[in-house]
Design a protein around this motif. Structure first.
Motif, PDB file in Angstrom:
ATOM      1  N   GLU A 299       2.409   4.676  -5.333  1.00 40.43           N
ATOM      2  CA  GLU A 299       1.299   4.083  -6.093  1.00 40.43           C
ATOM      3  C   GLU A 299       1.355   2.570  -5.934  1.00 40.43           C
ATOM      4  O   GLU A 299       2.411   1.961  -6.080  1.00 40.43           O
TER       5      GLU A 299
ATOM      6  N   ARG B 199       0.836  -1.207   0.000  1.00 42.70           N
ATOM      7  CA  ARG B 199       0.000   0.000   0.000  1.00 42.70           C
ATOM      8  C   ARG B 199       0.871   1.256   0.000  1.00 42.70           C
ATOM      9  O   ARG B 199       1.988   1.250   0.511  1.00 42.70           O
TER      10      ARG B 199
ATOM     11  N   GLU C  16      -1.478   0.028  -7.312  1.00 49.38           N
ATOM     12  CA  GLU C  16      -2.777  -0.272  -7.898  1.00 49.38           C
ATOM     13  C   GLU C  16      -2.640  -1.568  -8.684  1.00 49.38           C
ATOM     14  O   GLU C  16      -2.415  -1.562  -9.895  1.00 49.38           O
TER      15      GLU C  16
END
Length: 170
Positions: free
Chosen positions: A82, A57, A84
């Motif tokens: 980031e 995360r 994702e």
């Protein structure tokens, strides 16, 4: 890479991409594993997560130890900016609000495979390169260009290695 004439304050970026004959989830396992970096990079010698982080995360930090024939040895703390899965993985070196560089992997599906892009942005925060620029301000554009070429060479090697791993060739 073509001459850009950029200076450090431009926060210049270099990127390359490759097609990998494997799904994004397979490629993601490699790009999101910072422990793989020392195997891929000519400069990065060692990395480890800090503060009990597991790299899943934004905000999690890791330390990296690097070496370069002209720049010497150094240690940096990077922050995951980031995460994702399985699309983007990026970290900022130094202060995440004013980093000395930002490194990013972007994964795009294409057919049965993945287009993997890696990019690196210098600045806007100061880095070790700034010492050379401070000493030779009239050569700043050349110093930046040479370092961007080194980044590009490293990125292309990283992409080739990840492609080999993900396609089962390494």
């Amino acid at each position: 890479m073509k001459w850009t004439g950029q200076v450090y304050a431009d926060s210049p970026t270099v990127a390359a991409d490759t097609y990998i004959g494997a799904p994004r989830e397979v490629v993601w396992a490699y790009v999101s594993d910072i422990r793989l970096m020392p195997r891929l990079s000519a400069e990065v010698q060692q990395v480890e997560w800090l503060d009990g982080a597991d790299g899943t995360r934004p905000g999690q930090r890791f330390v990296g130890r690097s070496a370069h024939p002209a720049l010497g040895n150094w240690e940096t703390v990077s922050t995951l900016v980031e995460y994702e899965a399985p699309e983007r993985f990026a970290w900022a070196v130094g202060d995440p609000e004013y980093p000395s560089s930002v490194w990013r992997f972007t994964l795009l599906p294409q057919g049965d495979g993945t287009v993997l892009e890696q990019s690196a942005q210098m600045g806007p925060g100061r880095s070790g390169l700034c010492f050379a620029i401070d000493a030779m301000p009239d050569k700043e554009q050349k110093i930046v260009f040479v370092r961007l070429r080194e980044f590009e060479t490293g990125i292309k090697a990283n992409l080739a290695a990840i492609k080999g791993l993900a396609e089962g060739q390494l």
